[in-house]
Design a protein around this motif. Structure first.
Motif, PDB file in Angstrom:
ATOM      1  N   LEU A   3      19.648  20.308  -2.539  1.00  0.00           N
ATOM      2  CA  LEU A   3      19.224  19.133  -1.763  1.00  0.00           C
ATOM      3  C   LEU A   3      17.866  19.354  -1.096  1.00  0.00           C
ATOM      4  N   GLY A   4      17.647  20.580  -0.654  1.00  0.00           N
ATOM      5  CA  GLY A   4      16.440  20.838   0.118  1.00  0.00           C
ATOM      6  C   GLY A   4      15.167  20.769  -0.694  1.00  0.00           C
ATOM      7  N   LEU A   5      15.150  21.388  -1.887  1.00  0.00           N
ATOM      8  CA  LEU A   5      13.920  21.402  -2.675  1.00  0.00           C
ATOM      9  C   LEU A   5      13.461  19.992  -3.062  1.00  0.00           C
ATOM     10  N   PRO A   6      14.339  19.152  -3.626  1.00  0.00           N
ATOM     11  CA  PRO A   6      13.871  17.792  -3.941  1.00  0.00           C
ATOM     12  C   PRO A   6      13.421  17.006  -2.704  1.00  0.00           C
ATOM     13  N   LEU A   7      14.138  17.168  -1.588  1.00  0.00           N
ATOM     14  CA  LEU A   7      13.747  16.446  -0.379  1.00  0.00           C
ATOM     15  C   LEU A   7      12.411  16.937   0.161  1.00  0.00           C
ATOM     16  N   VAL A   8      12.215  18.248   0.156  1.00  0.00           N
ATOM     17  CA  VAL A   8      10.930  18.786   0.619  1.00  0.00           C
ATOM     18  C   VAL A   8       9.807  18.342  -0.300  1.00  0.00           C
ATOM     19  N   ALA A   9      10.072  18.394  -1.616  1.00  0.00           N
ATOM     20  CA  ALA A   9       9.058  17.956  -2.567  1.00  0.00           C
ATOM     21  C   ALA A   9       8.710  16.474  -2.344  1.00  0.00           C
ATOM     22  N   ALA A  10       9.742  15.663  -2.123  1.00  0.00           N
ATOM     23  CA  ALA A  10       9.503  14.240  -1.879  1.00  0.00           C
ATOM     24  C   ALA A  10       8.723  14.039  -0.587  1.00  0.00           C
ATOM     25  N   PRO A  31       0.807  -1.233   0.000  1.00  0.00           N
ATOM     26  CA  PRO A  31       0.000   0.000   0.000  1.00  0.00           C
ATOM     27  C   PRO A  31       0.838   1.281   0.000  1.00  0.00           C
ATOM     28  N   GLU A  32       2.137   1.161   0.358  1.00  0.00           N
ATOM     29  CA  GLU A  32       2.962   2.355   0.395  1.00  0.00           C
ATOM     30  C   GLU A  32       3.517   2.734  -0.975  1.00  0.00           C
ATOM     31  N   VAL A  33       3.245   1.897  -1.985  1.00  0.00           N
ATOM     32  CA  VAL A  33       3.812   2.172  -3.312  1.00  0.00           C
ATOM     33  C   VAL A  33       3.349   3.522  -3.836  1.00  0.00           C
ATOM     34  N   ARG A  34       2.052   3.811  -3.661  1.00  0.00           N
ATOM     35  CA  ARG A  34       1.532   5.075  -4.202  1.00  0.00           C
ATOM     36  C   ARG A  34       2.217   6.267  -3.552  1.00  0.00           C
ATOM     37  N   ARG A  35       2.478   6.173  -2.259  1.00  0.00           N
ATOM     38  CA  ARG A  35       3.176   7.276  -1.584  1.00  0.00           C
ATOM     39  C   ARG A  35       4.596   7.435  -2.115  1.00  0.00           C
ATOM     40  N   TRP A  36       5.272   6.313  -2.266  1.00  0.00           N
ATOM     41  CA  TRP A  36       6.656   6.402  -2.761  1.00  0.00           C
ATOM     42  C   TRP A  36       6.696   6.898  -4.198  1.00  0.00           C
ATOM     43  N   LEU A  37       5.707   6.545  -4.994  1.00  0.00           N
ATOM     44  CA  LEU A  37       5.665   7.046  -6.359  1.00  0.00           C
ATOM     45  C   LEU A  37       5.447   8.566  -6.368  1.00  0.00           C
ATOM     46  N   ALA A  38       4.516   9.042  -5.528  1.00  0.00           N
ATOM     47  CA  ALA A  38       4.272  10.480  -5.457  1.00  0.00           C
ATOM     48  C   ALA A  38       5.522  11.213  -4.980  1.00  0.00           C
ATOM     49  N   ALA A  39       6.205  10.643  -3.962  1.00  0.00           N
ATOM     50  CA  ALA A  39       7.441  11.268  -3.478  1.00  0.00           C
ATOM     51  C   ALA A  39       8.501  11.288  -4.563  1.00  0.00           C
ATOM     52  N   SER A  40       8.590  10.172  -5.308  1.00  0.00           N
ATOM     53  CA  SER A  40       9.606  10.110  -6.367  1.00  0.00           C
ATOM     54  C   SER A  40       9.294  11.079  -7.499  1.00  0.00           C
ATOM     55  N   GLN A  41       8.002  11.207  -7.834  1.00  0.00           N
ATOM     56  CA  GLN A  41       7.644  12.160  -8.883  1.00  0.00           C
ATOM     57  C   GLN A  41       7.977  13.587  -8.465  1.00  0.00           C
ATOM     58  N   GLY A  42       7.693  13.934  -7.212  1.00  0.00           N
ATOM     59  CA  GLY A  42       8.062  15.274  -6.733  1.00  0.00           C
ATOM     60  C   GLY A  42       9.557  15.497  -6.734  1.00  0.00           C
ATOM     61  N   ALA A  43      10.299  14.460  -6.260  1.00  0.00           N
ATOM     62  CA  ALA A  43      11.755  14.589  -6.224  1.00  0.00           C
ATOM     63  C   ALA A  43      12.338  14.664  -7.622  1.00  0.00           C
TER      64      ALA A  43
END
Length: 922
Positions: free
Chosen positions: A896-903, A832-844
């Protein structure tokens, strides 16, 4: 016609329903459009209100008077209509030089139109030894002015802010700048007109503002009540010999205009005239205008170009930010549009629905933003006027500016919606109604990105080439950088495709995000470009301000270590030197810091009005050995070796080593020993001759005969200064005075407190020293203060906000389109965490790619801006050269900060559970 009108009405009804059904997306687009329009609307009102037109300038210069007259020359002249250009072919001095200002005024009155009269203004500069009041703060000079500003002929020139105009001797008004320093109506001022006159007490009866009063510390009294007549009783030639700072100007008041013929007649007696009538309707004139007038026009043109380019970049940023949001709406509304097509709507109808819905959002949001921005601008100007900013001539709201902003905002949205509208018109209706997903953007078409790279290279080349010389055109530089940024935006699609091919070593979620971003470039490329543009602009600003901070820090010249107190005595070349003492000032310092902690230095005494100059000769064949400057020799035969210099303490100083010991913070032990041994300490190698001596030219002159006379050369033993910080002028040992044939008097005091003084202590010490009447300046070293720390933080915040907005508009669309993929993954066993990780990866992925490109391109742009700033000092010293400084802490925070915050935002704002999607049947 009726059918066409009915069709458009139906389209707008559909557009309104689309807006209502997607309030969140519509609000997002509206905010993105409204914010820049609102900001530019405020800027328009503030800028137009602060821009002075001809009538504003004339009112500030002469009020209601017809003309302003200055005694410029002692022979006939020619002037341009705007008085900016002056020339003369007459070389012989006329009898004008024998006249004093009053006599010249009588002569000038005969050249005026019938019914006109002259209203004189007289003023001079004084220092703190002539004007004092209780609790006065720090000021260097003060203007004492005589002027009947209540005369109705000059109405509007001076504004009575409070109190009343002076009506008798002993009453004065003060300028508003002086009032801001604590002096108010009812205060008493002690004033000594000259060294030969007794002090008098003046009473402040009001505060005034005006063209000079908002920036000049001044006191104003009735004509004939303040200034000593001997300042103006001498003839023009005698006054110029004495170099007296005493000015007389005249205003022409009366009902008759001063014509061009009147101006030319007054030119015959050396008068320069700025006439209201001539400036309003200038005649044809053969003589070219003054060079600085052309420069001013060119500067205005450059400013207009820069403003236009920046406004265009802002609108481009709006388009890039709004693009993904518009794409979200078009993609989510595909089924409704497909149903319309199935019911008979043509492709043009579908295209118009998409354009109409977004155009309405752009129009309404732009109108509301322009109205709100105008109100904010009016409030800002009102507040500035309320707070005393009298340099604002009027409140100026221009409806044309606001309409242009509304049009620009609306057109920006329409242009941005063109691609989604075209995609909606070309969609596969059957595939959309059956739930089949789009295959993506297709392979990369190389023409556009390659053209973008070529355009970026061309823009960068223009910007760099423009900054090669000593004088660069800012408009060309800004234009070149704008072209550079636009070219990079055009090439983002190709860069994304390349990045997607290099992701094999990365985790699954990042591979999926990057490949999905590359496959759906129509929605992700604008977001990446928006992040790129925001980060590039912010990075360029960070680099520029960091370099400016470094340049200011390097060029800052301290008086000594932090906390140092340096007190200057009365200047023997300006003040009465019959009694030159510092005993009372030294007592104040001794009581505060201890007598053994205070050191005194000496200066040359001016005896019987005879002044002395000491000028070291340049050593023969000197090549400025030891100079750190890149240009050690130049046509002026001058060495610039000031990179480590302290602030000067004023004039040629004589010391036994104690003052130098304190000023240099104990780092110049060899210099102190040299002074005690009777050697001169010189700051520049050019002053030191091969035999370790300095050749000093001793010149003497008087105010009546300013030409140097009795010049003799004295040779003294010398050494080159060796401390970490050095004084910018030679320091002479006390015993050198006899060889130079001069007498010494106390020149100043220095001390280094064990702890730096607080602001209250500095104020109390300054007041106590001022009350001694022996001090002309008190300096307390506070060290260099950062100038741009708040600016850098504001830039970081702006970059972060814009970049995250651009990122998550694209992530929202990606999440909507990836539901089927995530459901399929869940069906084959993904957690179930796949969708969250995908959203984080897309933001990053989106933020990371845009941030990386933005930092690199912004650093390049910052380098160009630094090159633009370099010519200011490159010819003189390394201190004047702007160095390219990368603010790594800030840049790493962005990288580093922007991609991490986005993720992180993508991960924590996305639900883990999602129901399995099913295909819809027909």
């Amino acid at each position: 016609m009726k059918d066409r009108f009915a069709a458009w009405r139906a389209i707008f009804r559909l557009a309104l329903r689309e807006i209502r059904n997607n309030r969140g997306r519509s609000a997002l687009i509206a905010v993105m459009v409204a914010l820049p329009v609102l900001a530019m609307s405020v800027v328009s009102v503030v800028y137009q209100s602060q821009t002075w037109d001809l009538e504003d300038s004339l009112r500030a210069e002469m009020g209601a008077a017809q003309a302003q007259v200055k005694w410029q020359a002692l022979q006939p002249i020619q002037q341009s209509p705007d008085a900016g250009g002056i020339s003369s072919t007459v070389t012989d001095q006329s009898e004008l030089g024998r006249l004093n200002p009053a006599e010249y005024g009588e002569l000038l009155a005969g050249y005026l139109p019938a019914g006109s009269r002259l209203l004189p203004q007289r003023w001079t500069e004084v220092d703190r030894t002539q004007v004092q009041w209780e609790g006065m703060g720090e000021w260097k000079s003060l203007q004492v002015r005589e002027f009947d500003y209540a005369d109705p002929g000059v109405k509007g020139l001076v504004e009575q802010i409070s109190g009343r105009a002076p009506d008798q001797a002993g009453e004065v008004v003060i300028s508003e700048t002086l009032a801001k320093k604590g002096l108010q109506a009812g205060a008493k001022i002690t004033y000594r007109p000259s060294t030969d006159e007794a002090t008098k007490t003046l009473t402040v009866v009001g505060v005034v503002g005006g063209s000079w009063a908002h920036y000049q510390d001044a006191i104003v009294g009735r004509p004939g009540t303040l200034l000593p007549e001997e300042l103006f009783g001498l003839s023009r030639q005698e006054r110029e010999k004495q170099d007296e700072i005493a000015v007389v100007e005249w205003l022409v008041v009366g009902p008759a205009e001063v014509s061009w013929a009147d101006v030319q007649r007054m030119n015959e007696i050396g008068a320069v005239v700025r006439s209201r009538a001539v400036l309003s309707d200038p005649p044809a004139y053969a003589m070219p205008a003054a060079e600085f007038v052309d420069d001013y026009a060119e500067s205005r043109f450059q400013q207009a170009v820069i403003v236009s380019v920046v406004a265009g970049l802002i609108l481009l940023q709006v388009a890039l930010l709004a693009g993904p949001a518009i794409a979200v709406g078009a993609r989510r509304n595909r089924r409704n549009l497909a149903l319309m097509a199935a019911a008979g709507a043509s492709r043009s109808h579908l295209r118009r629905v998409v354009l109409a819905s977004n155009g309405l959002i752009g129009l309404v949001s732009s109108v509301l933003a322009a109205v709100l921005g105008s109100l904010v601008g009016v409030a800002v100007i009102g507040g500035l006027l309320l707070w005393g900013h009298t340099d604002i001539p009027r409140l100026d709201f221009r409806i044309t500016d606001q309409l242009a902003l509304v049009l620009a905002g609306t057109l920006t949205v329409l242009v941005t919606a063109l691609v989604p509208a075209q995609q909606a018109a070309r969609m596969n209706v059957a595939a959309t109604l059956t739930g089949r997903r789009a295959t993506g953007s297709g392979p990369v078409k190389l023409l556009l990105p390659l053209a973008g790279l070529a355009i970026a290279a061309a823009g960068l080349a223009v910007a760099v080439q423009t900054t090669r010389g000593f004088i660069a055109d800012p408009a060309q530089v800004v234009g070149g950088l704008a072209v550079f940024e636009v070219g990079l935006v055009m090439s983002v699609g190709l860069i994304m495709s390349i990045a997607a091919r290099l992701v094999r070593p990365l985790p699954f979620s990042l591979r999926f995000a990057l490949r999905d971003a590359s496959r759906q470039r129509s929605r992700t490329a604008p977001a990446v470009a928006a992040v790129l543009a925001a980060v590039a602009g912010g990075t360029a600003g960070l680099v520029y301000f960091a370099s400016a901070e470094e340049q200011q820090r390097n060029s800052y010249s301290a008086a000594g270590d932090v906390g140092l107190v340096a007190v200057s005595g009365l200047d023997p070349y300006v003040h009465d030197t019959k009694v030159q003492k510092l005993d009372r000032a030294e007592q104040v310092m001794a009581e505060r810091f201890g007598a053994d902690q205070v050191r005194q230095y000496q200066v040359v005494e001016a005896k019987d009005g005879v002044m002395v100059t000491l000028r070291p000769e340049r050593a023969p064949d000197d090549v400025c050995a030891g100079s750190s400057g890149p240009y050690p020799s130049n046509p002026l035969k001058t060495c610039y070796w000031q990179d480590r210099s302290l602030q000067g303490v004023g004039g040629d100083i004589f010391d036994d080593g104690g003052t130098v010991q304190i000023l240099t913070g104990g780092t110049a032990a060899q210099d102190v020993a040299a002074l005690q041994a009777g050697r001169v300490v010189v700051p520049e190698p050019a002053m030191l001759w091969p035999d370790n001596t300095v050749r000093v030219e001793v010149g003497r002159y008087t105010a009546q005969d300013p030409d140097l006379r009795d010049i003799e050369v004295v040779t003294l033993p010398a050494v080159l200064a060796t401390g970490e910080n050095i004084l910018p002028q030679p320091v002479y040992p006390l015993q050198a005075a006899e060889k130079l044939g001069v007498d010494l008097v106390p020149g100043g005091l220095v001390t280094q407190p064990t702890e730096p003084l607080g602001s209250a202590e500095v104020s109390a010490l300054t007041a106590a020293l001022d009350n001694t009447g022996q001090v002309s300046d008190v300096k307390v070293e506070g060290g260099y203060q950062d100038s741009y720390s708040y600016t850098l933080m504001a830039l970081l915040a702006a970059v972060g906000a814009i970049a995250l907005i651009g990122t998550f508009t694209a992530v929202g669309l990606a999440a909507a389109e990836a539901k089927a993929d995530v459901s399929t993954l869940a069906a084959v066993g993904a957690g179930p965490e796949v969708r969250r990780w995908l959203a984080a990866s897309q933001g990053a992925a989106i933020a990371g790619l845009g941030t990386l490109l933005g930092v690199v391109s912004g650093a390049v742009a910052g380098y160009v801006l630094i090159r633009l700033a370099r010519p200011d000092g490159v010819q003189f010293s390394t201190v004047g050269i702007w160095e390219f400084v990368l603010p790594w802490p800030h840049l790493l925070l962005i990288l580093l900060g922007l991609p991490l915050v986005a993720a992180a935002i993508g991960f924590f704002t996305t639900r883990a559970q999602l129901p399995v999607m099913r295909r819809l049947g027909l």
